[in-house]
Design a protein around this motif. Structure first.
Motif, mmCIF file in Angstrom:
data_model
loop_
_atom_site.group_PDB
_atom_site.id
_atom_site.type_symbol
_atom_site.label_atom_id
_atom_site.label_comp_id
_atom_site.label_asym_id
_atom_site.label_seq_id
_atom_site.Cartn_x
_atom_site.Cartn_y
_atom_site.Cartn_z
ATOM 1 N N MET A 222 0.763 -1.343 0.167
ATOM 2 C CA MET A 222 -0.077 -0.007 -0.071
ATOM 3 C C MET A 222 0.709 1.324 -0.094
ATOM 4 O O MET A 222 1.388 1.776 1.296
ATOM 5 N N ASN A 223 1.141 1.807 -1.184
ATOM 6 C CA ASN A 223 1.776 2.766 -1.392
ATOM 7 C C ASN A 223 1.230 4.149 -0.811
ATOM 8 O O ASN A 223 1.756 5.204 -0.344
ATOM 9 N N HIS A 224 -0.104 4.090 -1.136
ATOM 10 C CA HIS A 224 -0.841 5.222 -1.056
ATOM 11 C C HIS A 224 -1.808 5.029 0.050
ATOM 12 O O HIS A 224 -2.480 4.111 0.155
ATOM 13 N N PHE A 225 -1.801 5.852 1.184
ATOM 14 C CA PHE A 225 -2.645 5.622 2.244
ATOM 15 C C PHE A 225 -3.828 6.363 2.243
ATOM 16 O O PHE A 225 -3.899 7.595 2.254
ATOM 17 N N PRO A 226 -4.994 5.656 2.280
ATOM 18 C CA PRO A 226 -6.416 6.466 2.127
ATOM 19 C C PRO A 226 -6.555 7.063 3.457
ATOM 20 O O PRO A 226 -6.736 6.443 4.400
ATOM 21 N N ILE A 227 -7.059 8.486 3.236
ATOM 22 C CA ILE A 227 -7.430 9.255 4.245
ATOM 23 C C ILE A 227 -8.552 10.004 3.643
ATOM 24 O O ILE A 227 -8.590 10.348 2.746
ATOM 25 N N PHE A 228 -9.426 10.681 4.680
ATOM 26 C CA PHE A 228 -10.250 11.654 4.329
ATOM 27 C C PHE A 228 -9.985 12.996 4.946
ATOM 28 O O PHE A 228 -9.759 12.970 6.177
ATOM 29 N N PRO B 2 -9.021 9.440 -5.630
ATOM 30 C CA PRO B 2 -9.682 8.181 -6.018
ATOM 31 C C PRO B 2 -11.033 8.106 -6.831
ATOM 32 O O PRO B 2 -11.592 9.325 -6.896
ATOM 33 N N ALA B 3 -11.332 6.965 -7.171
ATOM 34 C CA ALA B 3 -12.668 7.060 -7.789
ATOM 35 C C ALA B 3 -13.662 6.988 -6.656
ATOM 36 O O ALA B 3 -13.643 6.288 -5.470
ATOM 37 N N ILE C 187 -17.245 6.647 -0.718
ATOM 38 C CA ILE C 187 -16.534 5.617 -0.779
ATOM 39 C C ILE C 187 -15.499 5.731 -1.697
ATOM 40 O O ILE C 187 -15.696 6.129 -2.769
ATOM 41 N N ALA C 188 -14.235 5.583 -1.444
ATOM 42 C CA ALA C 188 -13.267 5.905 -2.306
ATOM 43 C C ALA C 188 -12.427 4.518 -2.709
ATOM 44 O O ALA C 188 -12.025 3.767 -2.008
ATOM 45 N N ILE C 189 -12.159 4.806 -4.069
ATOM 46 C CA ILE C 189 -11.592 3.260 -4.370
ATOM 47 C C ILE C 189 -10.219 3.926 -5.304
ATOM 48 O O ILE C 189 -10.054 4.722 -6.228
ATOM 49 N N GLY C 190 -9.408 3.209 -5.029
ATOM 50 C CA GLY C 190 -7.864 3.409 -5.629
ATOM 51 C C GLY C 190 -7.145 2.252 -5.951
ATOM 52 O O GLY C 190 -7.336 1.098 -5.347
ATOM 53 N N THR C 191 -6.381 2.201 -7.250
ATOM 54 C CA THR C 191 -5.782 0.847 -7.602
ATOM 55 C C THR C 191 -4.211 1.577 -7.361
ATOM 56 O O THR C 191 -3.293 0.984 -8.404
ATOM 57 N N PRO D 254 -6.948 1.686 -13.456
ATOM 58 C CA PRO D 254 -7.924 2.649 -13.571
ATOM 59 C C PRO D 254 -9.438 2.066 -14.169
ATOM 60 O O PRO D 254 -10.373 2.409 -13.445
ATOM 61 N N VAL D 255 -9.278 1.338 -15.127
ATOM 62 C CA VAL D 255 -10.569 0.654 -15.454
ATOM 63 C C VAL D 255 -11.058 -0.213 -14.581
ATOM 64 O O VAL D 255 -12.473 -0.315 -14.395
#
Ligand code: SAH
Length: 464
Positions: A1-7, A114-115, A124-128, A133-134
């Protein structure tokens, strides 16, 4: 997990965006949903941006950003279509210690957008991480279609009710209350009677859950049998139907776990032969922890929980914590295995007793009354016996056992992949090695499969 999701809270925050074309518009449409103070830098802004500026939704500067513009900025977007300009903006932002996103340039970006599935306040945030991206878009579409459109208002109404719901005890009672509300009940009430319907549903649910919270937790030690779901007792089925929490061993098959109440929390505490395991102390602690929240806990063990199941340690832990418990017996592996070979565990004239042995215990290979076991006609069901086969063979031969004593190993008894290995004391270790069994296996000392056993006298006759 290179990118850590935060709000990130953008209330009272400043966001700088540089660029006036399509990439800038895409980001602005999202950013305008937030309360951030947005400043756009664009020499040639798209008409929409001008419109938003006129409506007072953002501030527009018709020039490139300078270093001073980044003071007090929380997030910055370099959304210029010209890569060199975007790089310049990004460098200025970085120098000022601001997190910068460079549109369509993952490597140069300190954060990525994110998407998003937006049912504010539910987001809801979605990241790859740029990998697919698809896939992110497909996931977004899938989640969009599954979430009720009313989720946003439901969450808003729910949020206002939080203080009242705090009357419920922490943990399971409160969780159950909210999952009922966000399950079908809240949505149905909202669909039928709108906001006041959802509020009434919350009141009803709270009253119901307050009653339930008064119910004490309980642990049922349930035998799951050898693997075939049809070999579960009716009591075991019922316990699984009503469980809040199921704490199960590795040997319990997925088909049986599937029978548990859909909302039940499933916890695998599998112990793997000599391999990694959840410590017994941890298992005891889990039982108590969940029972104390008022949960109906099912402690699901393979076979019968009273056979090589470390049941007493768990019962002692419940007693010490004052948690009520009961035992639901199950079909032990020996019963299923002996059925598989068409034999009896005891037979008049052959053996008036049968021993259940373990191949190994905490100290290593287990010691037994080898002299008694070596006597002709003795029958023993050896659990966890694969690794101990050579040790058992050595001890029995040392105590005078007949090398021709039948030994039968039943792997995966009662399951579709059941296998029977018919062997003798003399050849057991070698036969086991060549059979390469990987599933749970039960070893019968002194029993041969019925067909093979019946062939024996005939063979003797022929030889005579
Ligand atoms: N309480 C369980 C035994 C747990 S010890 C019972 O009553 O059956 C685990 C051992 O049980 C395994 O190493 C294996 O020897 C035996 N075992 C469990 N399920 C089995 C199965 N389906 N077929 C053969 N042996 C099994």
């Amino acid at each position: 997990m290179n990118h850590f999701p935060i709000f990130v809270s953008l209330a009272g925050a400043r966001v700088l965006l540089s660029g006036g074309g399509e990439p800038a518009l895409a980001k602005l449409r999202l950013l305008l949903k937030t309360p951030a103070a947005i400043t756009v830098f664009a020499t040639d802004p798209a008409p929409e941006i001008e419109g938003w500026a006129e409506a007072g939704n953002l501030a527009l500067r018709r020039r490139a950003p300078e270093a001073a513009d980044f003071t007090g900025v929380t997030l910055a977007y370099a959304a210029e279509e010209d890569a060199a300009q975007a790089a310049r903006t990004a460098a200025l932002g970085r120098a000022a210690g601001v997190l910068v996103n460079v549109v369509d340039n993952l490597d140069a970006s300190a954060f990525i957008t994110p998407a998003i599935v937006d049912r504010a306040p539910v987001t809801i945030a979605i990241g790859t991480e740029g990998a697919a991206p698809v896939l992110a878009r497909a996931l977004k579409a899938d989640i969009e279609s599954r979430l009720p459109a009313a989720l946003g208002p439901l969450a808003r109404i729910g949020k206002a009710f939080r203080a009242l719901a705090d009357a419920l005890p922490h943990g399971r009672p409160r969780r159950d209350f909210w999952s009922d509300y966000y399950g079908p009940e809240g949505a149905r009430a909202f669909a039928e009677r709108g906001e006041s319907g959802a509020q009434a549903a919350l009141q009803d649910l709270l009253a119901r859950h307050m009653d339930q919270a008064a119910r004490p937790g309980h642990v049922a030690f349930v035998g799951a049998g050898p693997g075939d779901p049809d070999l579960l007792t009716l009591k075991a089925r019922r316990a699984l139907d009503t469980a809040d929490v199921v704490i199960h061993d590795r040997l319990v098959t997925p088909t049986i776990l599937d029978l548990a109440r859909r909302e039940a929390l499933m916890i695998n505490v599998g112990k793997e032969g000599f391999g990694p395991s959840t410590s017994q102390d941890r298992i005891n602690a889990l039982l108590i922890e969940h029972a104390r929240t008022g949960a109906q806990v099912v402690r699901l063990k393979s076979g019968d929980s009273t056979v090589f199941g470390r049941l007493d340690e768990e019962i002692d832990a419940c007693d010490a914590a004052g948690v009520a418990w009961h035992i639901v017996p199950g079909i032990t592996a020996a019963s299923a295995a002996v059925a598989a070979i068409g034999q009896s565990l005891t037979r008049r004239g052959r053996n008036a007793s049968v021993r259940f042995l373990t191949g190994h215990d905490v100290a290593g290979f287990a010691d037994h009354d080898w002299a008694a076991l070596a006597r002709p006609g003795e029958v023993a069901a050896i659990y966890m016996g694969k690794k101990a086969a050579r040790f058992v063979q050595g001890r029995l031969l040392m105590h005078g056992a007949d090398r021709a004593t039948p030994v039968t190993v039943i792997e995966n008894a009662s399951r579709p992949d059941q296998r029977v290995l018919s062997s003798t004391l003399a050849t057991l270790p070698a036969d086991l090695t060549s059979a390469a069994m990987t599933g749970p296996a039960l070893t019968f000392l002194g029993l041969a499969p019925r067909a093979a056993a019946q062939a024996l006298p005939a063979l003797h006759k022929e030889l005579a």
